[in-house]
Design an enzyme around this catalytic site. Structure first.
Site, PDB file in Angstrom:
ATOM      1  CG  HIS A  28      -1.986  -0.966   1.236  1.00 39.22           C
ATOM      2  ND1 HIS A  28      -3.232  -0.765   0.682  1.00 39.22           N
ATOM      3  CD2 HIS A  28      -2.014  -2.205   1.761  1.00 39.22           C
ATOM      4  CE1 HIS A  28      -3.972  -1.843   0.871  1.00 39.22           C
ATOM      5  NE2 HIS A  28      -3.253  -2.738   1.525  1.00 39.22           N
ATOM      6  CE  LYS A  45      -6.268  13.856   0.076  1.00 39.09           C
ATOM      7  NZ  LYS A  45      -6.378  12.647  -0.680  1.00 39.09           N
ATOM      8  NE  ARG A  46      -3.157  10.426  10.071  1.00 36.72           N
ATOM      9  CZ  ARG A  46      -2.801   9.501  10.963  1.00 36.72           C
ATOM     10  NH1 ARG A  46      -3.562   8.445  11.173  1.00 36.72           N
ATOM     11  NH2 ARG A  46      -1.697   9.655  11.652  1.00 36.72           N
ATOM     12  CB  THR A  48     -10.124   4.873  -1.165  1.00 33.10           C
ATOM     13  OG1 THR A  48      -9.665   5.254   0.131  1.00 33.10           O
ATOM     14  CG2 THR A  48      -9.402   3.620  -1.607  1.00 33.10           C
ATOM     15  CE  LYS A  63      -2.161  10.904   2.922  1.00 21.15           C
ATOM     16  NZ  LYS A  63      -2.847   9.965   2.004  1.00 21.15           N
ATOM     17  CE  LYS A  85     -13.877   6.036   0.822  1.00 18.43           C
ATOM     18  NZ  LYS A  85     -12.985   6.149   1.999  1.00 18.43           N
TER      19      LYS A  85
HETATM   20  C1  26V Z   1       1.873   2.289   7.822  1.00 19.93           C
HETATM   21  C2  26V Z   1       2.531   2.095   8.998  1.00 19.93           C
HETATM   22  C3  26V Z   1       3.996   2.021   8.997  1.00 19.93           C
HETATM   23  C4  26V Z   1       4.498   1.330  10.211  1.00 19.93           C
HETATM   24  C5  26V Z   1       3.876   1.860  11.458  1.00 19.93           C
HETATM   25  C6  26V Z   1       2.397   1.706  11.471  1.00 19.93           C
HETATM   26  C7  26V Z   1       1.785   1.965  10.156  1.00 19.93           C
HETATM   27  C8  26V Z   1       0.418   2.038  10.096  1.00 19.93           C
HETATM   28  C9  26V Z   1      -0.218   2.247   8.913  1.00 19.93           C
HETATM   29  C10 26V Z   1       0.516   2.378   7.780  1.00 19.93           C
HETATM   30  C11 26V Z   1      -0.287   2.536   6.554  1.00 19.93           C
HETATM   31  C12 26V Z   1       0.421   3.136   5.433  1.00 19.93           C
HETATM   32  C13 26V Z   1      -0.112   2.649   4.173  1.00 19.93           C
HETATM   33  C14 26V Z   1      -1.423   3.254   3.751  1.00 19.93           C
HETATM   34  O1  26V Z   1      -2.313   3.629   4.487  1.00 19.93           O
HETATM   35  N1  26V Z   1      -1.544   3.306   2.486  1.00 19.93           N
HETATM   36  C15 26V Z   1      -2.716   3.832   1.834  1.00 19.93           C
HETATM   37  O2  26V Z   1      -3.459   2.705   1.392  1.00 19.93           O
HETATM   38  C16 26V Z   1      -4.649   3.088   0.723  1.00 19.93           C
HETATM   39  C17 26V Z   1      -5.401   1.826   0.390  1.00 19.93           C
HETATM   40  O3  26V Z   1      -4.689   1.066  -0.520  1.00 19.93           O
HETATM   41  C18 26V Z   1      -4.310   3.888  -0.516  1.00 19.93           C
HETATM   42  O4  26V Z   1      -5.486   4.310  -1.110  1.00 19.93           O
HETATM   43  C19 26V Z   1      -3.450   5.107  -0.148  1.00 19.93           C
HETATM   44  O5  26V Z   1      -3.024   5.767  -1.314  1.00 19.93           O
HETATM   45  C20 26V Z   1      -2.258   4.677   0.662  1.00 19.93           C
HETATM   46  O6  26V Z   1      -1.551   5.801   1.156  1.00 19.93           O
END
Ligand code: 26V
Length: 800
Positions: free
Chosen positions: A357, A537-538, A645, A543, A649
């Site tokens: 992701h 968004k975050r 995503t 971003k 929406k």
């Molecule tokens: C990453 C990490 C890194 C380690 C520590 C804990 C932690 C927790 C969450 C994340 C998530 C990062 C990845 C993420 O959210 N990606 C998003 O995924 C969406 C669904 O595929 C996508 O639409 C977004 O573009 C993408 O940023």
């Protein structure tokens, strides 16, 4: 407000449901209707609906027995409120509204009482929730496996424009939707050492924690299928040491319980930065070890053997977070069973799939071999074994493909090597996965990487979030679009019809009014004529909320100087949380507030530009803001947003997108047509080349008098008059680093925003383009995405 066609028995249904709710209030909660507040009605309603869920749930369980099943492993499931969604999917939404009317309680008040389960950070967790919705709607036997965090993503407040975090105590009153399953309880070990038994390695954990299942029912649309989201709670196997307590050591007696509870206390709020924290690794292993035991229990109950696990289960890893499941599977397949390592690897890889992701290097998980060896000594050995096994097959493999290197365990490589399929989440992202992070892997394993473009569930994001739009769609297309979103293309024939476009305009106006009601308590008064421009968004530098803000300042300046002849009234809305330790993201939040303070009080421009940043953006707020938007901001530096995503929406709710060629924007633009999308900025190769050029930001700023003027206003403390120099960190960032090329994309962004203005001044044309966006975005249903996973990765078929 009617969401679905009423049956003949509607009146009977209404009375029966009202009686069921009242009975739950009395019999389950012990509260008389006269004494019940909205919270009590909410819980009683949930209990009554839950009873209705149990019937199809049991039937689905029975039907799924022995059938191939998907296990979706994710550290995050951002499900949002359940009550309305459950009623909608059971086909009882209107009935519920009428039943609550009879009881004298407004449905909206009941829905609003439910805490929003925030068991996720953002896109990744919300995608997992959309996937569960689609799996149930399609009738696929599946279990979502996650953690029952006691505290979800922190609550965001603002003090003096700065983010303050407080705990999200979503379980303060127990959730009626969580069904405890005492029969599904397993021990999970940590630490200790590896010994030998009959010449074979054997793990002797130093500590054990019990994993207890709590199931959230996920009802498919139409109520024909229900799957569980199984959330694990950690408890001490012995909650209490009685002899110790009797000796007077009251605190020590419950130490084991306190230690176990730590595991599921809180969701890590840092998305996109990997801190290498031991507790996080323990959480990840806890999820995986419990899930594997649960999967095996199901497999054995259906008469399966270890050797056939891959025939009855497809296990999907949602990013690398659950990648420790690979060595765990190998461990349970080999240790003490007599199965050889090679066979275990064949079964493991045949079972596992891995979804990537993010390409952000700082998000790629890696653990020191010391941490891994201490927390999971046996798994460390197996990881080394997997690495050697891979090396034996590819003796000339490059260093980049090693799992263990430089005293770290790279979870991306572990996940890749342990899976039979690896997928990205948009066409562009999957190409970049192939050509960048996993280029060397792609060369060793051609064909393993594939694409599954993300999607969103039309149930929550249209039917539930935007009832007036849902009614219009049903009037135009008939029922059925909810589960066959390609039918939206039927609107194409209507986009020249003034009556239809007018109706669409009313739908948008109603959504804006709902948003106005949400913001009113904060003293916000919205101009109903204004273009609603939303970026939610975050908060992350890639971003580029900062780019959006720079444009807002430029527009303000134009308005003040009388240079904005083509401008239309605009409300800019920002929403989103920053990771608590992410200083630059927090500085950007503060600057947005400072700018809003000055701009919103300027009598000269007040009617033309407003900047609003409501606190604590979450799924429930998204359900109100997204339908109200005219313009969706999807402005990440090309090559950084895996998919997005929110973009889908917004488009499905009739917003036009201003965006870069990034993530799924690329495919959205192809579908809606370039003339119906506000494109700006560099492409991925251009952005990479730009960022590699020393002084790129400085040259871009020097070439743009407008941007210079904007930065000058910040530097002159126009937005921080009482605290000079407050924003110097941001200024230093943009002049000297600008890691996401805000400066280089500024002029092109500004120019496209003026195109937005001029189109908005032609309401009929704007509405036609909005209609075309809705008509052409049916592809982005998560039902389509899930069908892709079913065919390309899981090899499963629906059971209904
Ligand atoms: C990453 C990490 C890194 C380690 C520590 C804990 C932690 C927790 C969450 C994340 C998530 C990062 C990845 C993420 O959210 N990606 C998003 O995924 C969406 C669904 O595929 C996508 O639409 C977004 O573009 C993408 O940023």
């Amino acid at each position: 407000m009617k969401l679905q066609a009423g049956g003949q028995d509607e009146a009977v249904g209404v009375v029966a449901l009202a009686e069921a709710i009242e009975a739950a209030l009395r019999a389950d909660l012990g509260i008389e209707p006269a004494a019940a507040d909205a919270a009590a009605w909410q819980r009683a309603t949930a209990i009554a609906l839950r009873r209705k869920v149990m019937v199809p749930w049991l039937a689905a369980e029975a039907q799924a027995l022995g059938k191939r099943r998907v296990a979706y492993l994710s550290m995050e499931f951002l499900v949002g409120r359940i009550l309305g969604d459950c009623a909608l999917n059971l086909g009882l939404y209107d009935t519920l509204g009428l039943a609550l009317d009879r009881l004298g309680v407004p449905l909206a008040a009941v829905i609003g009482e439910e805490p929003d389960p925030a068991l996720g950070n953002g896109g990744l967790g919300r995608l997992a929730a959309c996937f569960l919705d689609s799996l149930s709607t399609l009738g696929v036997a599946a279990t979502g496996y996650g953690l029952r965090y006691e505290y979800g993503l922190f609550r965001q407040g603002f003090a003096g424009g700065q983010q303050v975090e407080s705990p999200d105590d979503w379980l303060k009153t127990p959730s009626p939707w969580l069904v405890e399953r005492p029969s599904a309880s397993y021990l999970v070990g940590f630490g200790g050492h590896v010994g030998f038994r009959n010449g074979a390695p054997y793990w002797e954990p130093g500590e054990q924690v019990s994993a207890e299942a709590h199931d959230l029912p996920v009802v498919g649309y139409g109520g024909k299928w229900v799957n569980p989201l199984r959330l694990w709670q950690a408890r001490a196997p012995q909650p209490f040491d009685l002899p110790q307590f009797s000796r007077g050591d009251h605190l020590g007696a419950s130490e084991a319980e306190l230690n176990a509870r730590k595991l599921c206390r809180v969701l890590y709020p840092d998305d996109e930065t990997q801190a290498g924290k031991e507790l996080r690794l323990k959480q990840e292993y806890f999820l995986c070890a419990a899930a594997v035991q649960d999967i095996l229990a199901r497999h054995y109950a259906a008469g399966g053997r270890l050797e056939t696990l891959h025939k009855s289960f497809a296990i999907q890893m949602n990013d690398t977070h659950p990648a420790i499941v690979a060595p765990e599977l190998v461990r349970v397949l080999t240790d003490g069973t007599g199965m050889g390592f090679d066979q275990a690897m064949r079964i493991t890889t045949a079972t596992l799939g891995y979804t990537n992701h993010t390409l952000m290097p700082e998000a790629l998980e890696a653990w020191s071999t010391w941490t891994m060896g201490t927390v999971l000594p046996r798994h460390m050995q197996i990881i080394e074994q997997i690495d050697s096994w891979h090396e034996k097959q590819h003796p000339k493999r490059p260093v980049s493909t090693k799992i263990v290197a430089f005293d770290t365990v790279r979870m991306g490589n572990l996940a890749f090597i342990s899976a039979h399929k690896v997928n990205g989440v948009s066409a562009l992202h999957s190409d970049l996965v192939r050509s960048t992070v996993f280029a060397d892997m792609e060369a060793l394993h051609p064909g393993r990487i594939l694409n599954e473009t993300n999607g969103v569930t039309p149930r929550r994001w249209i039917a539930l979030a935007n009832p007036p739009l849902a009614r219009l769609l049903t009037d135009e297309l008939g029922e059925g679009w909810q589960t066959d979103l390609d039918r939206l293309s039927g609107l194409e024939a209507r986009v020249e019809d003034a009556g239809f476009l007018d109706h669409l305009g009313q739908v948008k106006a109603q959504a804006k009014a709902r948003m106005g009601a949400l913001l009113a308590p904060q003293g916000v008064v919205l101009n109903p004529e204004a273009l609603v421009d939303v970026q939610v968004k975050r908060i992350h530098e890639y971003k580029r909320q900062f780019l959006n803000l720079l444009e807002a300042i430029a527009l303000w300046q134009d308005l003040r100087e009388g240079r904005a002849s083509g401008a239309v009234p605009r409300v800019k809305i920002f929403g989103g949380k920053a990771a608590p330790g992410y200083h630059m993201a927090k500085s950007i939040i503060r600057l947005i507030h400072d700018v809003a303070d000055v701009v919103n009080r300027d009598p000269k421009t007040r009617d033309m530009l407003q900047i609003i940043y409501p606190a604590n953006y979450n799924v429930s707020m998204a359900e109100v803001l997204i339908p109200a938007a005219d313009l969706s901001e999807q402005i990440s530096t090309a090559g950084t947003e895996a998919s997005g995503t929110g973009n889908m929406k917004f488009g499905l709710n009739g917003a036009l997108t201003i965006g870069t060629l990034d993530g799924a924007n690329v495919e959205m633009r192809e579908k809606v047509g370039p003339e119906n999308f506000f494109l700006f900025g560099m492409t991925t190769p251009e952005a990479r080349a730009c960022l590699a050029t020393p002084g790129h930001a400085r040259s871009a700023i020097e070439a743009s008098p407008r941007l210079q003027e904007v930065l000058q206003l910040i530097a002159e403390n126009r937005f921080s008059p009482t605290d000079p120099g407050r924003h110097s960190g941001i200024l230093d960032m943009i002049w000297n680093h600008d890691p996401y090329a805000c400066a280089s994309d500024f002029e092109s962004y500004y120019a496209q925003q003026r195109e937005v203005d001029s189109l908005y001044a032609k309401p009929l044309l704007w509405r036609k383009k909005a209609a075309l966006n809705i008509a052409r975005l049916g592809f982005f249903s998560s039902d389509r995405t899930i069908r892709g996973y079913m065919e390309d990765i899981w090899n499963v078929t629906p059971l209904i």
